[in-house]
Each structure stands twice: as structure tokens, then as C-alpha cells.
Write a protein that holds these residues in place. Structure first.
Motif, PDB file in Angstrom:
ATOM      1  N   ILE A 284      33.604  -7.349  18.214  1.00 41.26           N
ATOM      2  CA  ILE A 284      34.728  -6.702  18.905  1.00 41.26           C
ATOM      3  C   ILE A 284      35.687  -6.255  17.810  1.00 41.26           C
ATOM      4  CG2 ILE A 284      36.615  -6.990  20.569  1.00 41.26           C
ATOM      5  CD1 ILE A 284      35.082  -9.442  21.666  1.00 41.26           C
ATOM      6  N   PRO A 285      36.206  -5.033  17.840  1.00 36.81           N
ATOM      7  CA  PRO A 285      37.143  -4.609  16.793  1.00 36.81           C
ATOM      8  C   PRO A 285      38.351  -5.545  16.695  1.00 36.81           C
ATOM      9  CG  PRO A 285      36.426  -2.720  18.081  1.00 36.81           C
ATOM     10  CD  PRO A 285      35.907  -3.943  18.793  1.00 36.81           C
ATOM     11  N   VAL A 286      38.731  -5.861  15.465  1.00 34.71           N
ATOM     12  CA  VAL A 286      39.914  -6.682  15.201  1.00 34.71           C
ATOM     13  C   VAL A 286      40.927  -5.817  14.471  1.00 34.71           C
ATOM     14  CG1 VAL A 286      40.829  -8.719  14.026  1.00 34.71           C
ATOM     15  CG2 VAL A 286      38.551  -8.812  15.073  1.00 34.71           C
ATOM     16  N   GLN A 287      42.090  -5.660  15.073  1.00 38.24           N
ATOM     17  CA  GLN A 287      43.199  -4.958  14.434  1.00 38.24           C
ATOM     18  C   GLN A 287      43.950  -5.988  13.595  1.00 38.24           C
ATOM     19  OE1 GLN A 287      43.779  -1.750  14.535  1.00 38.24           O
ATOM     20  NE2 GLN A 287      45.950  -1.244  14.607  1.00 38.24           N
ATOM     21  N   SER A 288      43.947  -5.834  12.298  1.00 42.72           N
ATOM     22  CA  SER A 288      44.537  -6.844  11.428  1.00 42.72           C
ATOM     23  C   SER A 288      46.056  -6.723  11.377  1.00 42.72           C
ATOM     24  CB  SER A 288      43.982  -6.711  10.008  1.00 42.72           C
ATOM     25  OG  SER A 288      44.652  -7.600   9.139  1.00 42.72           O
ATOM     26  N   SER A 289      46.734  -7.854  11.521  1.00 43.16           N
ATOM     27  CA  SER A 289      48.190  -7.849  11.349  1.00 43.16           C
ATOM     28  C   SER A 289      48.562  -8.029   9.883  1.00 43.16           C
ATOM     29  CB  SER A 289      48.836  -8.950  12.196  1.00 43.16           C
ATOM     30  OG  SER A 289      48.356 -10.222  11.815  1.00 43.16           O
ATOM     31  N   ARG A 290      47.563  -8.116   9.021  1.00 40.39           N
ATOM     32  CA  ARG A 290      47.846  -8.115   7.583  1.00 40.39           C
ATOM     33  C   ARG A 290      47.909  -6.693   7.052  1.00 40.39           C
ATOM     34  NH1 ARG A 290      44.100 -10.750   2.749  1.00 40.39           N
ATOM     35  NH2 ARG A 290      45.464 -10.116   1.040  1.00 40.39           N
ATOM     36  N   THR A 291      47.055  -5.797   7.599  1.00 45.06           N
ATOM     37  CA  THR A 291      46.992  -4.418   7.119  1.00 45.06           C
ATOM     38  C   THR A 291      47.459  -3.398   8.156  1.00 45.06           C
ATOM     39  OG1 THR A 291      44.729  -4.109   7.915  1.00 45.06           O
ATOM     40  CG2 THR A 291      45.005  -5.022   5.692  1.00 45.06           C
TER      41      THR A 291
END
Length: 388
Positions: A284-291
Motif C-alpha cells: 500500500i503506498p506510504v506517504q512519508s512524513s519525513r519527506t
């Protein structure tokens, strides 16, 4: 703030961590001035031609996006009502704590107790609890047919998102969380301070002295909510200085300086543990809160990517804004309270009805079992409409 403004800000003198925050946000928001960049910091997206001509939002199927919260969202006995009333949730939680071994058993005992041995704000308690609650609620929703098209986690919530997505299996995640708890033993006393001001203003007010002492921007949670992180004494002095300058701030529930440079050594030790595990590509796509962008294939299998977030700023608002700018979504917070869904309500896509927000667990005053049942009924109804 346009991306042109971000580029100009990159050339002013600043402490290296402050420059890193500016650079990360500038990259995260993209190169088009007046488009996604201005959206992410103002909450007001540029109108597309169809928007300006229609006059009213177009109703279309809204894919689900799960938000998984991190440190600060916790409270005593959070989700215990769901644990006591939902056997499937309890089974997932028990399985995870069993996999964690003695640390898991102690964490579960403290979680269920009215008189815990360690307070819930301790990272050793809050981190595994927030992980497993966010993960278990997300997995339960998937099992009931409410399946996300994307996942976005805040801090330790990003590890829960990665586990839901299949980057780690649950057994590996239990070992990773045990290692994270052990690594936190080396963290200096510190904390987090939420400031009601844009990150750029906060960076300007911090100055070189505060930055040199280890106080830095730890998270950008909303257009006017910037979280500072740092050692206890230094953070207290910064809090006093900001109050004297007329800014409102409040302490976040944390006793460690998450996402500040003083956590570098903790992150390095944690990385060694993550490197011992087998990592896979997210299903499942993960939207990173680091980038603030989707996790790429190389990042997904890089232990440093997941471990270094302990010492890096959380770019939650840019990550969320980029998601909501892509199109209509139903945003579902899978952890306790509204720490992530509250900022989502401020985005123009939600205010104007193109997207909506659902949170499934209450804060300290609510009935977790009842709120879960009501939220699940609402989500299943949405799901049925989407698949007609």
C-alpha cells in the motif's frame, strides 16, 4: 508561502538543522510557485478550471487515507474500551505484545492498569502503545472492508504505516519496537513544545544560540503549528523567551526530545536493530512524513530511512497537504483522539467539501467502544456508496 520564498530562505544564515528543515520542506512541496507549495503552507489550493466553473464540489468516490498518530496523541488507558469490547482488536494487540516478549507484557500491564509502573508519556510506554493501536485499528478496518489507498504516519505512526503496508511483518515490527524502546534509554531528558506560529517565524525567533543548544524544529503539524524539540532545560528557556515575545505555546506529552539533533546517537543505535530485519516494498503506498512524498523503493528497504526519523523533523502538514491536493479523500485517523484529523480539518479540500475526515477513537473523555462502532458504521456506509 511559495516555493520561490522557500528557495530565498535557503540562502540566509541559519543553524544546520534549521537549514535542513527549510530544505526538506522546499523539496517536499515541489518546484511550482503558487501551486502545491502555496497550498501546503496556507491550506488554500489553487483552483483548477473545473473547480472555478462548477461552483459546487463534484461528488465522486473518495479513496480512504489512514492517518496513524505518534507521540503526544497518547493518554492513560487509551483504546482500553475497544480492547474490552472488540475481540478482534484485542487479539491483534495481544499477539503483538506477546511477540515483544517481557517488554510487551509489562507495557500491556501498565496500559490496562489504573496505577501503571511507568507513566504513559514515557517513550517506553507511549511508543509501542501508539504503534499497536494505530496498526490494530488499521488492520481491523481493512479486515472489515475499509481499505486505504495510502497511509500516512506521524513519527512512530510511520512505522505502524510501514507494517500495515508490508514493509515489515508484525513479528519483525515487534522486535523493532522493542529495540526502539531500548534505544530510548539513552535519550537525554527533554520534550516537545507546540508553538502557534509558522515554522519560518519560529526559526527566526530561535536564533543561533538556541539552535546551538540542541533546540530545533521537530515537526510542522499545520500552517501555524510548529513543534520544537530539545533538552529539558534548554527547551524551558526557549518556552519562556517565546512567551515574552507574545507567542502561545504548550507542552506536548513527551519526556524525550524526539526529532531533534540530540537524538542522533539514539537513532544510530536504533538503525542497527532495523538493519537486522528483512524489509520489503510497500503493498500500500506510504506517504512519508519525513519527506512529504511517497516512500520510494530504495527508501523502503533502507534501514536508515526508518531509523533516522527519530532525529529528523516530521513534515506532517506538507505530507498531508500534498495528499489532499491530489484529489478527494476520506481521511481516517486510526489512533486515539484527533491529533492528526484536527489539522486535516483546516485544509481547504476538507473545508470546501471535496474531502472529509473521520476519527475512530476518542480522547480521554470518550467511550472508545461506542465511538468505534459509530465510526465503523459510517465508514462502511461510505464504502458501500463508493462501490455501487
Amino acid at each position: 508561502m511559495t516555493s520561490a520564498s522557500f528557495r530565498l530562505r535557503q540562502h540566509r544564515p541559519a543553524h544546520h538543522h534549521g537549514e535542513r528543515v527549510i530544505r526538506q520542506i522546499g523539496v517536499a512541496l515541489g518546484p511550482c510557485a503558487g501551486g502545491a507549495a502555496s497550498t501546503a503552507m496556507s491550506g488554500r489550493p489553487a483552483l483548477r478550471p473545473a473547480d472555478s466553473m462548477a461552483g459546487v464540489p463534484v461528488m465522486a468516490p473518495r479513496p480512504f487515507a489512514f492517518l496513524l498518530p505518534g507521540q503526544g496523541a497518547q493518554h492513560p488507558r487509551m483504546a482500553v474500551g475497544l480492547y474490552e469490547s472488540e475481540p478482534d482488536f484485542a487479539a491483534i494487540v495481544d499477539e503483538f505484545f506477546e511477540m515483544m516478549g517481557p517488554e510487551g507484557k509489562e507495557t500491556r500491564s501498565d496500559w490496562l492498569s489504573e496505577s501503571p509502573r511507568l507513566p504513559v508519556d514515557s517513550g517506553r510506554r507511549a511508543q509501542p502503545l501508539l504503534f499497536v493501536i494505530g496498526y490494530a485499528v488499521g488492520r481491523l478496518l481493512c479486515d472489515r472492508g475499509v481499505r486505504p489507498s495510502v497511509l500516512l504516519g506521524h513519527s512512530v505512526g510511520e512505522l505502524a504505516a510501514a507494517t500495515l503496508a508490508g514493509v515489515f511483518d508484525l513479528e519483525a515490527a515487534a522486535r523493532i519496537m522493542s529495540a526502539r524502546c531500548r534505544a530510548l534509554d539513552a535519550a537525554p531528558p527533554g520534550g516537545l513544545l507546540a508553538v502557534a506560529a509558522p515554522y519560518g517565524q519560529v526559526l527566526d525567533l530561535l536564533g543561533a544560540r538556541c539552535a546551538a543548544e540542541g533546540v530545533a524544529v521537530g515537526a510542522v503539524n499545520a500552517p501555524r503549528q510548529t513543534v520544537l524539540a530539545g533538552p529539558a532545560g534548554e527547551l524551558a528557556r526557549v518556552e519562556k523567551d517565546l512567551t515574552a515575545q507574545g507567542l502561545t505555546s504548550r507542552r506536548v506529552r513527551a519526556v524525550e526530545p524526539f526529532h531533534s539533533p540530540v537524538m542522533d546517537e539514539v537513532a544510530r543505535q536504533f538503525e542497527k536493530a532495523v538493519a537486522r530485519e528483512s524489509l520489503g516494498l510497500p503493498r500500500i503506498p506510504v506517504q512519508s512524513s519525513r519527506t512529504a512524498r511517497p516512500v520510494g523503493p530504495e527508501e523502503a528497504v533502507d534501514p536508515a530511512f526508518w531509523a533516522r526519523q527519530l532525529a529528523e523533523p516530521v513534515l506532517f502538514w506538507p505530507a498531508l497537504a500534498n495528499l489532499l491536493d491530489e484529489g478527494p479523500r476520506t481521511v481516517v485517523e486510526t489512533g486515539p483522539g484527533r491529533s492528526l484529523s484536527a489539522p486535516a480539518l483546516r485544509h481547504a479540500a476538507v473545508r470546501e467539501g471535496r474531502s472529509e475526515v473521520v476519527h475512530v477513537l476518542p480522547d480521554e473523555r470518550g467511550d472508545a467502544g461506542r465511538m468505534w462502532r459509530e465510526a465503523l458504521e459510517r465508514l462502511l456506509a461510505m464504502n458501500a456508496r463508493t462501490h455501487r
